[in-house]
Design an enzyme around this catalytic site. Sequence first.
Site, PDB file in Angstrom:
ATOM      1  N   ASP A  84       2.105  50.482  -2.194  1.00 12.08           N
ATOM      2  CA  ASP A  84       0.917  49.660  -1.988  1.00 12.08           C
ATOM      3  C   ASP A  84       0.621  48.904  -3.272  1.00 12.08           C
ATOM      4  OD1 ASP A  84      -1.512  48.538  -1.439  1.00 12.08           O
ATOM      5  OD2 ASP A  84      -2.574  50.417  -1.070  1.00 12.08           O
ATOM      6  N   VAL A  85       0.590  47.558  -3.202  1.00 10.10           N
ATOM      7  CA  VAL A  85       0.372  46.760  -4.407  1.00 10.10           C
ATOM      8  C   VAL A  85      -1.066  46.859  -4.910  1.00 10.10           C
ATOM      9  CG1 VAL A  85       2.180  45.119  -3.796  1.00 10.10           C
ATOM     10  CG2 VAL A  85      -0.189  44.634  -3.134  1.00 10.10           C
ATOM     11  N   TYR A 111      -6.696  31.506  -0.198  1.00  6.74           N
ATOM     12  CA  TYR A 111      -5.257  31.654  -0.427  1.00  6.74           C
ATOM     13  C   TYR A 111      -4.803  30.664  -1.500  1.00  6.74           C
ATOM     14  CZ  TYR A 111      -0.259  31.938   0.711  1.00  6.74           C
ATOM     15  OH  TYR A 111       1.094  32.111   0.657  1.00  6.74           O
ATOM     16  N   LYS A 144      -3.152  31.671  -5.113  1.00  8.23           N
ATOM     17  CA  LYS A 144      -1.792  31.259  -5.470  1.00  8.23           C
ATOM     18  C   LYS A 144      -1.776  30.343  -6.693  1.00  8.23           C
ATOM     19  CE  LYS A 144       0.710  33.488  -2.490  1.00  8.23           C
ATOM     20  NZ  LYS A 144       1.714  34.479  -2.929  1.00  8.23           N
TER      21      LYS A 144
END
Length: 283
Positions: free
Chosen positions: A93-94, A186, A190
Amino acid sequence: MPGIVRTRCGPGRGTPTVKTMTTTTPSAGELFSLDGKVAVVIGGTGELCGAMGEGLAQAGAEVVLVGRSEKKAASRMASIAEKGGKSRFIAADVGSRSALNTLCNDVVAQCGRVDILVNGAGVNSPTPVLDITEDEFAHIIDVNLAGVLRGCQSFGAYFLDNNVPGSIINLGSISGLNPLSRVFTYSASKGAVHNLSRNLAREWAPHGIRVNTLVPGFFPAEQNRKVLTPDRVAQIMDHTPMDRFGEAYELIGATLLLASNKAGGFITGMEMIVDGGFNAVSI
């Protein structure tokens, strides 16, 4: 052609010297070969990173697919094995630095080493800016940005401690270069990944560790299907000179270039864009 190596001048180092180093040009096969390397692909159970992992395996690397579902990894591992490659799955799990530290230790215990890290875990959301909750915003930032940072910290520490000239490939996005409608959180996450990657590239380059961002354009995948409505698709095609979506396998060439210390050994801090010309269009 002889290469030139300059030693750095500094306190106690005396006069800079220049020496020549004879090099032989590798063959194309040698440039892109990853024989003997171990590649960890976080997000490797997804469509895009799964294809990247398959490409790394075909180039000779032993690939560790990392995700939460072994069932999702099974078909990709079968495809890798069918083509003569070697892979395994490790769940992680990140969202936890300790979990990623454990992942790094497990990979080294099982495979003997790590040479390449692909940071590709990510989530998306079409929630409008005035409607998104703090919890949803924080979740996207945590997975897409903090998750990448944690991966770089855990595996970067391994590379530094063991003098490994590692390659880190962080998954960016075309929306990280130019903000896109309907995916503002998002895009923000990013964009930060792109900046983080350049910072790490600058910091770790003296240690032989390369950090680059692979920037996909529009590739239909689990993360973006919910926002690919007919009108949205029409807008994307109008802005994409090649007039089509990308295919997942079309990320493999860029992946191998960035992963290989021979083919891409002088490439760091780069945003490698694979987008069918989307980013080249203004009007």
